[in-house]
Design a protein around this motif. Structure first.
Motif, mmCIF file in Angstrom:
data_model
loop_
_atom_site.group_PDB
_atom_site.id
_atom_site.type_symbol
_atom_site.label_atom_id
_atom_site.label_comp_id
_atom_site.label_asym_id
_atom_site.label_seq_id
_atom_site.Cartn_x
_atom_site.Cartn_y
_atom_site.Cartn_z
ATOM 1 N N HIS A 92 4.799 -13.028 0.863
ATOM 2 C CA HIS A 92 3.708 -12.050 0.852
ATOM 3 C C HIS A 92 3.736 -11.138 2.086
ATOM 4 O O HIS A 92 2.733 -10.520 2.432
ATOM 5 N N ALA A 93 4.913 -11.062 2.710
ATOM 6 C CA ALA A 93 5.038 -10.290 3.951
ATOM 7 C C ALA A 93 4.714 -8.811 3.749
ATOM 8 O O ALA A 93 4.110 -8.181 4.625
ATOM 9 N N GLU A 94 5.093 -8.243 2.600
ATOM 10 C CA GLU A 94 4.853 -6.811 2.378
ATOM 11 C C GLU A 94 3.359 -6.500 2.374
ATOM 12 O O GLU A 94 2.921 -5.480 2.923
ATOM 13 N N SER A 129 3.990 7.889 6.323
ATOM 14 C CA SER A 129 4.915 8.280 7.390
ATOM 15 C C SER A 129 5.123 7.141 8.387
ATOM 16 O O SER A 129 6.196 7.002 8.972
ATOM 17 N N VAL A 130 4.113 6.304 8.567
ATOM 18 C CA VAL A 130 4.200 5.178 9.504
ATOM 19 C C VAL A 130 4.934 3.997 8.888
ATOM 20 O O VAL A 130 5.788 3.370 9.529
ATOM 21 N N SER A 131 4.580 3.673 7.628
ATOM 22 C CA SER A 131 5.082 2.437 7.024
ATOM 23 C C SER A 131 6.241 2.633 6.053
ATOM 24 O O SER A 131 6.936 1.687 5.713
ATOM 25 N N GLY A 132 6.419 3.874 5.573
ATOM 26 C CA GLY A 132 7.482 4.122 4.612
ATOM 27 C C GLY A 132 7.125 3.743 3.196
ATOM 28 O O GLY A 132 7.990 3.742 2.305
ATOM 29 N N LYS A 133 5.871 3.393 2.945
ATOM 30 C CA LYS A 133 5.446 3.076 1.579
ATOM 31 C C LYS A 133 4.071 3.669 1.318
ATOM 32 O O LYS A 133 3.344 4.021 2.242
ATOM 33 N N GLY A 184 1.585 -4.241 5.392
ATOM 34 C CA GLY A 184 0.839 -3.027 5.045
ATOM 35 C C GLY A 184 -0.534 -3.019 5.689
ATOM 36 O O GLY A 184 -0.947 -2.026 6.303
ATOM 37 N N ILE A 185 -1.256 -4.136 5.574
ATOM 38 C CA ILE A 185 -2.591 -4.227 6.183
ATOM 39 C C ILE A 185 -2.475 -4.146 7.694
ATOM 40 O O ILE A 185 -3.295 -3.496 8.367
ATOM 41 N N SER A 186 -1.447 -4.797 8.254
ATOM 42 C CA SER A 186 -1.228 -4.754 9.705
ATOM 43 C C SER A 186 -1.028 -3.319 10.189
ATOM 44 O O SER A 186 -1.588 -2.903 11.213
ATOM 45 N N ASN A 187 -0.248 -2.536 9.447
ATOM 46 C CA ASN A 187 -0.024 -1.135 9.823
ATOM 47 C C ASN A 187 -1.333 -0.342 9.832
ATOM 48 O O ASN A 187 -1.589 0.453 10.738
ATOM 49 N N SER A 188 -2.166 -0.561 8.810
ATOM 50 C CA SER A 188 -3.415 0.197 8.734
ATOM 51 C C SER A 188 -4.373 -0.214 9.855
ATOM 52 O O SER A 188 -5.090 0.636 10.397
ATOM 53 N N GLY A 201 -8.016 -2.651 5.031
ATOM 54 C CA GLY A 201 -7.648 -3.051 6.391
ATOM 55 C C GLY A 201 -8.081 -2.025 7.418
ATOM 56 O O GLY A 201 -8.578 -2.366 8.503
ATOM 57 N N TYR A 202 -7.897 -0.752 7.082
ATOM 58 C CA TYR A 202 -8.295 0.324 7.990
ATOM 59 C C TYR A 202 -9.818 0.316 8.187
ATOM 60 O O TYR A 202 -10.313 0.433 9.309
ATOM 61 N N ASP A 203 -10.541 0.151 7.094
ATOM 62 C CA ASP A 203 -12.001 0.096 7.187
ATOM 63 C C ASP A 203 -12.463 -1.110 8.003
ATOM 64 O O ASP A 203 -13.411 -1.020 8.793
ATOM 65 N N ALA A 204 -11.789 -2.250 7.805
ATOM 66 C CA ALA A 204 -12.154 -3.460 8.555
ATOM 67 C C ALA A 204 -11.983 -3.237 10.057
ATOM 68 O O ALA A 204 -12.854 -3.606 10.858
#
Length: 423
Positions: free
Chosen positions: A32-34, A316-320, A38-42, A329-332
């Protein structure tokens, strides 16, 4: 570019008097790394965008078996964080809830209501809200009877239970609940055949043809009467069924792929768009159904579109492409930043009844741990886009939802309630 929660930037000008720590628990490796990355990036995007003086953020790779996860959680708790962001999955969120101090707030991403409470609050959309919103729309559309097609799973049965509850609440008759095994064509075909009342309608067709044939052979009829009966016989002979189904709406609670298969089988069993209008949930969001002309006029409940600015920055940051979990995640992270710089107690800030305007529109957290998110209703037009049928609420002055998700029971399968077909 996009003002989180409508609060001016100067709320961050007064740093906390002492160092505040945020523990983020996500699966950063393994199957479940992807999702976790993704949440980590946000989350990192949010902390980089805003000034977060005197705030330390520590990421923990919550993966492995339950014993390994237990050790990771205990290690994070030993640092005495002020708040936790994560985990993603229900079993992990429940473990954190059971191990943490009672006053420590947690913002999880699990939509399973059995894993929240006791300070664990979810940023995710609660599935029952999408169901309640679309059943209410059925009532506005004048649907008098509907059936539910749902995957045979815990979540499918819970969502069917929400539909059952909403049907009673909004005075729409639920005429049947049919389950199928997700992704299993044979199971989907059987469920569709039963939902279409195919056997009864096929037998009625056969019987009607027999009756007409007997009358023409055995009864004294005029030429005009015989011609009329021949036309009737020719008409019903072109179909394998007779009579319409006892409902005028279908609520699909599965994913888009299963929904498309069910609709295809229903057409095969003579249940066309004229017989029942299609409705769905957020599981249709961004799917191939948006381009399917057989679904033109269908409606579903969904979150407002993701901010274009955020989507482009995230890609642009994550490539996806950004997912809803990424926006949650960003809202959190922004909610945490606001809480740590606020003069309010953490609970008072996080549970503000007025809510917040995040990337996915209006939302608020509730004392029982559930989130409430304002959804909109869209109608498919076959072009790959959709028409806004009902905009999302802009405030919580009036209750948006009337169903407590923690009181919903899993629904049992329910055969069609119908008088049958009279040939």
């Amino acid at each position: 570019e996009y003002d989180m929660y409508g609060r001016p930037d100067n709320i961050y000008n007064t740093p906390p008097a002492e160092l505040k720590t945020v523990s983020v628990m996500l699966p950063l490796s393994g199957p479940h790394a992807e999702i976790g990355r993704g949440i980590s990036n946000s989350i990192q995007m949010a902390f980089l965008k805003n000034r977060y003086n005197n705030v330390a953020v520590q990421f923990y790779n919550l993966t492995g078996n339950k014993y390994e996860k237990h050790g990771i959680i205990m290690g994070a708790l030993a640092t005495e964080p002020d708040i936790i962001i994560g985990p993603v999955f229900a079993e992990d969120a429940a473990m954190v809830r059971d191990l943490k101090p009672e006053t420590l707030p947690v913002l999880t991403f699990s939509s399973d209501t059995s894993a929240i409470g006791n300070g664990v609050m979810t940023m995710a959309l609660i599935p029952s809200q999408s169901v309640e919103m679309i059943v209410r729309e059925m009532d506005r559309d004048g649907a008098s009877n509907f059936i539910v097609m749902a995957p045979k799973s815990t979540s499918g049965e819970q969502m069917a239970g929400a539909a059952q509850y909403a049907a009673d609440l909004y005075n729409v008759t639920l005429s049947g609940i049919f389950y199928y095994d997700e992704g299993n064509s044979d199971s989907i075909k059987i469920a569709s055949q039963r939902a279409a009342m195919y056997t009864a309608r096929n037998e009625a067709n056969t019987k009607a043809r027999e009756i007409l044939s007997d009358i023409m052979v055995k009864e004294p009829v005029t030429q005009t009467q015989k011609a009329n009966m021949e036309r009737q016989l020719e008409k019903i002979s072109k179909s394998e069924t007779l009579g319409r189904v006892p409902y005028n709406a279908i609520l699909f609670l599965g994913n888009a792929s299963d929904t498309k298969q069910i609709a295809s089988f229903l057409r095969y069993y003579d249940v066309a768009a004229r017989d029942a209008r299609f409705y769905g949930t957020t599981l249709w969001d961004g799917s191939e159904l948006l381009k399917d002309y057989s679904f033109v006029g269908s409606k579903y409940a969904t979150l407002p579109p993701i901010s274009t600015v955020f989507a482009e920055t995230f890609e642009s940051v994550s490539g996806k492409k950004a997912s809803r979990l990424d926006t949650f995640g960003y809202d959190a992270a922004n909610l945490v930043i606001g809480m740590l710089h606020s003069n309010k107690l953490p609970a008072a800030y996080l549970l503000d009844p007025s809510g917040y305007n995040g990337l996915d529109g209006l939302f608020r957290l509730t004392p029982n741990g559930a989130s409430e998110r304002a959804l909109e209703i869209v109608e498919l037009n076959g072009s790959g886009t959709s028409r806004l049928a009902k905009p999302a609420a802009t405030d919580f002055l009036a209750p948006i939802y009337n169903i407590n998700p923690r009181k919903i029971s899993r629904a049992s399968e329910m055969g069609l309630v119908a008088a049958g077909i009279n040939p």
